[in-house]
Write a protein that holds these residues in place. Structure first.
Motif, mmCIF file in Angstrom:
data_model
loop_
_atom_site.group_PDB
_atom_site.id
_atom_site.type_symbol
_atom_site.label_atom_id
_atom_site.label_comp_id
_atom_site.label_asym_id
_atom_site.label_seq_id
_atom_site.Cartn_x
_atom_site.Cartn_y
_atom_site.Cartn_z
ATOM 1 N N ILE A 1 -0.987 -3.597 -5.821
ATOM 2 C CA ILE A 1 -0.677 -2.316 -5.196
ATOM 3 C C ILE A 1 -1.977 -1.573 -4.919
ATOM 4 C CG2 ILE A 1 0.574 -0.133 -5.439
ATOM 5 C CD1 ILE A 1 2.322 -2.711 -5.296
ATOM 6 N N VAL A 2 -2.140 -1.171 -3.659
ATOM 7 C CA VAL A 2 -3.329 -0.444 -3.217
ATOM 8 C C VAL A 2 -2.892 0.987 -2.912
ATOM 9 C CG1 VAL A 2 -5.230 -0.403 -1.556
ATOM 10 C CG2 VAL A 2 -4.177 -2.585 -2.198
ATOM 11 N N VAL A 3 -3.593 1.958 -3.482
ATOM 12 C CA VAL A 3 -3.218 3.363 -3.310
ATOM 13 C C VAL A 3 -4.425 4.224 -2.967
ATOM 14 C CG1 VAL A 3 -1.240 3.245 -4.884
ATOM 15 C CG2 VAL A 3 -3.477 3.846 -5.784
ATOM 16 N N ASP A 4 -4.144 5.422 -2.503
ATOM 17 C CA ASP A 4 -5.188 6.420 -2.300
ATOM 18 C C ASP A 4 -5.243 7.395 -3.480
ATOM 19 O OD1 ASP A 4 -2.804 7.740 -1.838
ATOM 20 O OD2 ASP A 4 -3.406 8.589 0.083
ATOM 21 N N ASP A 5 -4.227 7.350 -4.349
ATOM 22 C CA ASP A 5 -4.139 8.232 -5.511
ATOM 23 C C ASP A 5 -3.266 7.543 -6.555
ATOM 24 O OD1 ASP A 5 -3.801 10.280 -7.354
ATOM 25 O OD2 ASP A 5 -2.966 11.715 -5.933
ATOM 26 N N TYR A 6 -3.757 7.444 -7.772
ATOM 27 C CA TYR A 6 -3.020 6.778 -8.846
ATOM 28 C C TYR A 6 -1.768 7.537 -9.264
ATOM 29 C CZ TYR A 6 -5.777 2.710 -10.262
ATOM 30 O OH TYR A 6 -6.357 1.469 -10.328
ATOM 31 N N THR B 1 2.662 25.181 -7.341
ATOM 32 C CA THR B 1 3.250 24.723 -6.077
ATOM 33 C C THR B 1 4.627 24.095 -6.258
ATOM 34 O OG1 THR B 1 2.218 22.544 -6.231
ATOM 35 C CG2 THR B 1 0.978 24.281 -5.072
ATOM 36 N N GLY B 2 4.946 23.708 -7.487
ATOM 37 C CA GLY B 2 6.234 23.078 -7.736
ATOM 38 C C GLY B 2 6.313 21.642 -7.263
ATOM 39 N N THR B 3 5.183 21.022 -7.008
ATOM 40 C CA THR B 3 5.190 19.631 -6.562
ATOM 41 C C THR B 3 4.423 18.769 -7.556
ATOM 42 O OG1 THR B 3 4.628 18.096 -4.788
ATOM 43 C CG2 THR B 3 3.135 19.940 -5.101
ATOM 44 N N ASP B 4 4.845 17.515 -7.671
ATOM 45 C CA ASP B 4 4.158 16.587 -8.556
ATOM 46 C C ASP B 4 3.009 15.874 -7.871
ATOM 47 O OD1 ASP B 4 5.414 16.997 -10.919
ATOM 48 O OD2 ASP B 4 6.814 15.352 -10.725
ATOM 49 N N HIS B 5 2.930 16.001 -6.559
ATOM 50 C CA HIS B 5 1.871 15.293 -5.846
ATOM 51 C C HIS B 5 0.985 16.280 -5.099
ATOM 52 C CE1 HIS B 5 -0.234 12.003 -4.096
ATOM 53 N NE2 HIS B 5 -0.071 12.520 -2.911
ATOM 54 N N LEU B 6 -0.290 16.153 -5.310
ATOM 55 C CA LEU B 6 -1.263 17.020 -4.661
ATOM 56 C C LEU B 6 -1.839 16.323 -3.441
ATOM 57 C CD1 LEU B 6 -3.131 18.161 -7.872
ATOM 58 C CD2 LEU B 6 -1.254 19.292 -6.695
ATOM 59 N N PRO B 7 -2.310 17.090 -2.467
ATOM 60 C CA PRO B 7 -2.946 16.460 -1.306
ATOM 61 C C PRO B 7 -4.137 15.615 -1.750
ATOM 62 C CG PRO B 7 -2.663 18.816 -0.965
ATOM 63 C CD PRO B 7 -2.297 18.530 -2.387
ATOM 64 N N VAL B 8 -4.315 14.489 -1.113
ATOM 65 C CA VAL B 8 -5.420 13.590 -1.434
ATOM 66 C C VAL B 8 -6.624 13.996 -0.601
ATOM 67 C CG1 VAL B 8 -6.198 11.193 -1.383
ATOM 68 C CG2 VAL B 8 -3.833 11.730 -1.963
ATOM 69 N N PRO B 9 -7.786 14.182 -1.255
ATOM 70 C CA PRO B 9 -8.981 14.504 -0.472
ATOM 71 C C PRO B 9 -9.345 13.341 0.437
ATOM 72 C CG PRO B 9 -9.541 14.134 -2.784
ATOM 73 C CD PRO B 9 -8.050 14.068 -2.673
ATOM 74 N N PRO B 10 -10.168 13.594 1.453
ATOM 75 C CA PRO B 10 -10.566 12.498 2.336
ATOM 76 C C PRO B 10 -11.176 11.354 1.534
ATOM 77 C CG PRO B 10 -11.396 14.604 3.142
ATOM 78 C CD PRO B 10 -10.785 14.864 1.794
ATOM 79 N N LEU B 11 -10.868 10.138 1.942
ATOM 80 C CA LEU B 11 -11.385 8.967 1.242
ATOM 81 C C LEU B 11 -12.807 8.681 1.710
ATOM 82 C CD1 LEU B 11 -8.216 6.691 1.408
ATOM 83 C CD2 LEU B 11 -8.998 8.143 -0.470
ATOM 84 N N ALA C 1 0.845 -1.197 0.000
ATOM 85 C CA ALA C 1 0.000 0.000 0.000
ATOM 86 C C ALA C 1 0.878 1.245 0.000
ATOM 87 C CB ALA C 1 -0.914 0.006 1.216
ATOM 88 N N PHE C 2 0.398 2.283 -0.679
ATOM 89 C CA PHE C 2 1.052 3.585 -0.701
ATOM 90 C C PHE C 2 0.063 4.646 -0.250
ATOM 91 C CE2 PHE C 2 3.553 1.386 -4.051
ATOM 92 C CZ PHE C 2 4.823 1.565 -3.524
ATOM 93 N N GLY C 3 0.575 5.673 0.417
ATOM 94 C CA GLY C 3 -0.272 6.771 0.858
ATOM 95 C C GLY C 3 -1.118 6.374 2.046
ATOM 96 N N LYS C 4 -2.347 6.882 2.076
ATOM 97 C CA LYS C 4 -3.261 6.598 3.177
ATOM 98 C C LYS C 4 -3.958 5.251 3.025
ATOM 99 C CE LYS C 4 -4.326 11.478 3.846
ATOM 100 N NZ LYS C 4 -5.366 12.505 3.706
ATOM 101 N N ALA C 5 -3.747 4.600 1.905
ATOM 102 C CA ALA C 5 -4.389 3.309 1.654
ATOM 103 C C ALA C 5 -3.809 2.248 2.577
ATOM 104 C CB ALA C 5 -4.195 2.900 0.199
ATOM 105 N N THR C 6 -4.620 1.245 2.867
ATOM 106 C CA THR C 6 -4.152 0.099 3.640
ATOM 107 C C THR C 6 -4.403 -1.161 2.823
ATOM 108 O OG1 THR C 6 -6.267 -0.214 4.756
ATOM 109 C CG2 THR C 6 -4.661 1.229 5.844
ATOM 110 N N CYS C 7 -3.653 -2.195 3.128
ATOM 111 C CA CYS C 7 -3.815 -3.416 2.345
ATOM 112 C C CYS C 7 -4.396 -4.566 3.147
ATOM 113 C CB CYS C 7 -2.494 -3.810 1.695
ATOM 114 S SG CYS C 7 -1.122 -3.988 2.809
#
Length: 186
Positions: A32-37, A101-111, A3-9
């Motif tokens: 692979i389980v994720v909160d954002d692709y 913002t200069g970042t490639d990753h944005l905050p993930v909204p609540p799941l 799992a990556f991010g807030k996701a759980t496996c």
């Protein structure tokens, strides 16, 4: 299963275990389980899988929109970098925020999901993994992402195309140079 991010496996492992799958570092396929692709960690994971030629399937079983697939099979179709480039190009708001913002990753909204919606997503996974392991044939989600929009319960199939100019699985010099466009007020 990873799992990556807030996701759980935990639930994914339980569902696959209940279906009779065994787990090992040398297994046939990664799940692979994720909160954002578009999690930045997936770039490194993709590069590792392209090197060791091991297939993997991506899923997001939580949120307002559930994602299942694609099944990435190195040298037999598009890779995660192909997906990420196309996804970035289709989402102007993400591109704008990334530029500001200069970042490639944005905050993930609540799941937003319930155990029932997670179960709906997870119910399909064992059959897809089983078919791939048993036959070597690409599963129904190879080069496709299936999404379930929870507000209207609408399933959609999204095709994923290989990018010949992909810097990870293709030839970056195959990209057609795009002319610079300059706008001038009249």
């Amino acid at each position: 299963v990873k799992a990556f991010g807030k996701a759980t496996c935990n639930e994914t492992v339980r569902v696959l275990s209940d279906a009779g799958f065994l787990f090992s570092d040398e297994g046939n396929i990664f799940v692979i389980v994720v909160d954002d692709y578009l999690r930045p960690e997936l770039a490194e994971f993709n590069a590792e899988r392209l090197k060791d030629k091991r297939p993997w399937i991506l899923m997001k079983p939580e949120g307002e929109q559930i994602f299942l697939g694609p099944l990435f099979v190195p040298d037999k179709g598009p890779c995660w970098a192909c997906f990420a480039a196309r996804h970035h190009n289709r989402h102007g708001a993400r591109r704008y925020i990334r530029r500001c913002t200069g970042t490639d990753h944005l905050p993930v909204p609540p799941l937003l999901s319930t155990s029932a919606t997670r179960s709906a997503a997870l119910a399909l996974l064992p059959a897809i993994v089983e078919r791939f392991i048993a036959t070597g044939v690409h599963a129904p989600v190879s080069s496709e992402i299936w999404t379930l929009d929870l507000p209207d319960w609408n399933w959609k199939k999204h095709s994923l195309q290989w990018r010949p100019q992909c810097p990870e699985c293709g030839n970056p010099s195959a990209a057609t140079p795009q002319p610079e466009l300059y706008l001038k007020p009249i």
